[in-house]
Scaffold this active site. Sequence first.
Site, PDB file in Angstrom:
ATOM      1  N   HIS A  64      31.183  55.364  36.592  1.00 35.54           N
ATOM      2  CA  HIS A  64      32.305  55.084  37.227  1.00 35.54           C
ATOM      3  C   HIS A  64      33.594  54.610  37.082  1.00 35.54           C
ATOM      4  CE1 HIS A  64      33.315  55.530  42.009  1.00 35.54           C
ATOM      5  NE2 HIS A  64      33.591  54.572  41.178  1.00 35.54           N
ATOM      6  N   GLU A  65      32.954  53.314  37.241  1.00 34.48           N
ATOM      7  CA  GLU A  65      34.038  51.979  36.245  1.00 34.48           C
ATOM      8  C   GLU A  65      35.332  52.503  35.352  1.00 34.48           C
ATOM      9  OE1 GLU A  65      34.757  50.212  39.027  1.00 34.48           O
ATOM     10  OE2 GLU A  65      33.213  50.783  40.685  1.00 34.48           O
ATOM     11  N   HIS A  68      37.443  54.807  36.753  1.00 40.97           N
ATOM     12  CA  HIS A  68      38.729  53.520  36.899  1.00 40.97           C
ATOM     13  C   HIS A  68      39.949  53.347  35.385  1.00 40.97           C
ATOM     14  CE1 HIS A  68      37.618  54.281  40.995  1.00 40.97           C
ATOM     15  NE2 HIS A  68      36.634  53.401  40.776  1.00 40.97           N
TER      16      HIS A  68
END
Length: 149
Positions: A64-65, A68
């Site tokens: 998820h990170e 980004h």
Amino acid sequence: MKLTDYVKQVSLEDFGRPFIHHVQWNRRLRSTGGRFFPKDGHLDFNPKVYQELGLDVFRKIVRHELCHYHLYFQGKGYQHKDRDFKELLKAVDGLRFVPSLPNSNSKPLKLYRCQSCQQRYQRKRRIDTKRYRCGLCRGKLLLINQPED
């Protein structure tokens, strides 16, 4: 586990792109699994997620990170609301939300009862029974259960 090496490995395996910035644990994170900082490109991760939910869930949070991270440096939409982010997160099987941690909201409730009308009150914080009374009949309050702290 060496965090930086693990994140670099996940980045290469799942995204096919290198991760070249800094990664660190951040114990102050409470309701989130990780954070991406666009200003300098580093990532923070919550160590409790790794310790209590295991490596499988933690890997999905790393993905998820990294979504980004990689979208930001490609100049695409890297925020949760952006279509690019949602599509990439789905493609790499990352988590949208962190599952709740066990013991995250484990503060025991204190139970009080009015001695006159038997009205019950649940509170997280202690009530000064000498100062406060029942809101219905103005009767005295009595602490029923005292949880172990």
